[in-house]
Enzyme design. Structure first.
Site, PDB file in Angstrom:
ATOM      1  N   MET A 198      -5.623  -7.483  -2.609  1.00 49.67           N
ATOM      2  CA  MET A 198      -6.076  -6.339  -1.819  1.00 49.67           C
ATOM      3  C   MET A 198      -6.041  -6.630  -0.321  1.00 49.67           C
ATOM      4  O   MET A 198      -5.635  -5.787   0.475  1.00 49.67           O
ATOM      5  CB  MET A 198      -7.496  -5.931  -2.228  1.00 49.67           C
ATOM      6  CG  MET A 198      -8.018  -4.712  -1.480  1.00 49.67           C
ATOM      7  SD  MET A 198      -9.706  -4.272  -1.925  1.00 49.67           S
ATOM      8  CE  MET A 198      -9.470  -3.679  -3.606  1.00 49.67           C
TER       9      MET A 198
ATOM     10  N   LYS B  17       4.905  14.463  10.050  1.00 49.66           N
ATOM     11  CA  LYS B  17       3.957  14.528   8.937  1.00 49.66           C
ATOM     12  C   LYS B  17       3.428  13.140   8.593  1.00 49.66           C
ATOM     13  O   LYS B  17       3.998  12.125   8.984  1.00 49.66           O
ATOM     14  CB  LYS B  17       4.612  15.168   7.711  1.00 49.66           C
ATOM     15  CG  LYS B  17       5.823  14.416   7.165  1.00 49.66           C
ATOM     16  CD  LYS B  17       6.444  15.181   6.006  1.00 49.66           C
ATOM     17  CE  LYS B  17       7.680  14.470   5.482  1.00 49.66           C
ATOM     18  NZ  LYS B  17       8.281  15.163   4.325  1.00 49.66           N
TER      19      LYS B  17
ATOM     20  N   ARG C 158      12.244  21.957  -5.422  1.00 55.70           N
ATOM     21  CA  ARG C 158      10.918  21.493  -5.003  1.00 55.70           C
ATOM     22  C   ARG C 158      10.194  22.674  -4.372  1.00 55.70           C
ATOM     23  O   ARG C 158       9.332  23.275  -4.983  1.00 55.70           O
ATOM     24  CB  ARG C 158      11.064  20.312  -4.039  1.00 55.70           C
ATOM     25  CG  ARG C 158       9.755  19.594  -3.753  1.00 55.70           C
ATOM     26  CD  ARG C 158       9.961  18.366  -2.888  1.00 55.70           C
ATOM     27  NE  ARG C 158      10.470  18.701  -1.552  1.00 55.70           N
ATOM     28  CZ  ARG C 158      10.650  17.789  -0.586  1.00 55.70           C
ATOM     29  NH1 ARG C 158      10.390  16.500  -0.827  1.00 55.70           N
ATOM     30  NH2 ARG C 158      11.107  18.155   0.592  1.00 55.70           N
TER      31      ARG C 158
ATOM     32  N   TYR D 195      -3.402 -14.002  -8.319  1.00 56.49           N
ATOM     33  CA  TYR D 195      -3.789 -13.399  -9.591  1.00 56.49           C
ATOM     34  C   TYR D 195      -2.691 -13.583 -10.632  1.00 56.49           C
ATOM     35  O   TYR D 195      -1.513 -13.362 -10.377  1.00 56.49           O
ATOM     36  CB  TYR D 195      -4.074 -11.906  -9.412  1.00 56.49           C
ATOM     37  CG  TYR D 195      -5.390 -11.618  -8.728  1.00 56.49           C
ATOM     38  CD1 TYR D 195      -6.600 -11.975  -9.318  1.00 56.49           C
ATOM     39  CD2 TYR D 195      -5.428 -10.999  -7.489  1.00 56.49           C
ATOM     40  CE1 TYR D 195      -7.811 -11.714  -8.698  1.00 56.49           C
ATOM     41  CE2 TYR D 195      -6.633 -10.725  -6.855  1.00 56.49           C
ATOM     42  CZ  TYR D 195      -7.818 -11.095  -7.464  1.00 56.49           C
ATOM     43  OH  TYR D 195      -9.020 -10.835  -6.846  1.00 56.49           O
TER      44      TYR D 195
END
Length: 358
Positions: free
Chosen positions: A302, A35, A129, A254
């Protein structure tokens, strides 16, 4: 030249890790979990490295069809099953297996024209779940056998805490609940995930479902992949694209989360959270520069992050940087960032070039 951020996928490591699964569960069939684009490693070349497994399991219908079209004949299991009656046509056409985990799916089967489907009945034994409630199971089996909608039935559950050494009692409770409700049923069973494969041999039934261990990361907080003889299949790497000489008091990134307390040299690496590196990784998260251990400095951007070049010999522009891999285990990076290797591997961005090593 293209941007230097790359992920190297080692197919031999995947094959090696499959042998480790077989070592722990020699008598079970293996359902390899592919997956999320094979945990970020790439679906088709991962499947090629694991071609000798007995089955594949994933979530995405289009990926399952892709595997079937690529020629794989093994069972291919959709772990969330089908979401509409219309999808059942594709399950039949491509001979896909479906997890049944709620009664609405039973109703869809009853209202459809499709027969002879390969079904895995998921029972909720405590994770809460997916899965049928324990009291729903007898009626579900009766309904499926009466209307002859299933060609084959397998029973399954999922352990919530097999990775936690302090939760053995919880695992045993789930196992006992499963055994009690399925007593007398002659159907094949599937229980063990990676953690249970390694730690709980009594859960090795007809099928085991390895995931994270196939990709060379540890399912445990208290054992490393190296201790388990697992080899990392992914190395995330980049290069230094800028150098700065800091004075005492200079801040980095930052919000200036890192401040130099002495003159130092730093490098800027072409990798950031848009590539899949965790934004919340703190200063001191390990990295490898020129094959020497170093550390992250300040806030991850980023597209870039800063690393300490103190004591790193011959570090300069274009020096190689490994964000995780053999020398910097993804588990170690995940621990520093207070997350899991699952998240880091699956979060690898599509823009990162994947280079397959055969």
């Amino acid at each position: 030249m293209p941007r230097p951020t790359q992920a190297f996928i080692d197919l031999s490591a995947l094959t090696h890790n499959l042998t480790i699964v077989r070592h722990y569960a020699p008598h079970a069939r293996i359902m390899a979990i592919l997956k999320a684009n094979a945990y970020g490693h790439g679906l088709l070349h991962t499947a090629s490295a694991l071609k000798d497994v007995d089955g594949f399991a994933l979530l995405e219908l289009d990926a399952a069809i892709c595997l079937r079209n690529a020629g794989y004949q093994q069972p291919i299991l959709l772990l969330e099953g089908f979401f509409s009656i219309e999808e059942l046509a594709l399950f039949e056409q491509y001979q896909l297996s479906a997890v049944i985990h709620h009664t609405e799916q039973i109703a869809m089967l009853s209202d459809s024209k499709y027969h002879d489907l390969d079904l895995f009945i998921k029972i909720n034994t405590g994770m809460n779940r997916l899965g049928l409630a324990l009291e729903q199971f007898p009626q579900t089996i009766r309904k499926l056998t009466e209307n002859q909608r299933a060609k084959r039935i397998t029973l399954m559950t999922h352990f919530a805490c097999a990775d936690d050494p302090a939760e053995e009692e919880n695992v045993m409770q789930q196992l006992e609940s499963f055994q009690a409700v399925t007593k007398g049923c002659g159907y094949p069973r599937s229980l063990a995930n990676s953690a249970a494969i390694i730690r709980y041999p009594q859960t090795h039934t007809d099928w085991v479902r390895p995931g994270i261990m196939l990709y060379g990361a540890s399912p445990f907080p208290d054992k490393t992949a190296l201790e388990l003889d697992l080899q990392p299949a992914m190395t995330l790497s980049s290069r230094i694209i800028a150098i700065h000489e800091l004075k005492t008091g200079n801040r980095v990134g930052y919000h200036g989360l890192f401040q130099a307390d002495h003159p130092m040299r730093i490098g800027i690496v072409a990798c950031g959270y848009a590539d899949g590196y965790p934004r919340h990784a703190p200063t001191n998260t390990p990295v490898l520069v020129n094959n020497q251990r170093s550390r992250l400095l300040g806030r991850v951007s980023m597209d870039m992050l800063a690393v300490d070049l103190t004591g790193i010999e011959n570090a300069g522009l274009n020096s190689p940087v490994v964000l995780w891999g053999k020398e910097i285990p993804v588990d170690e990076v995940a621990q520093s960032a207070e997350t899991t290797s699952y998240e880091l591997l699956c979060a690898l961005a599509p823009r990162v070039e994947r280079i397959v090593l055969v």
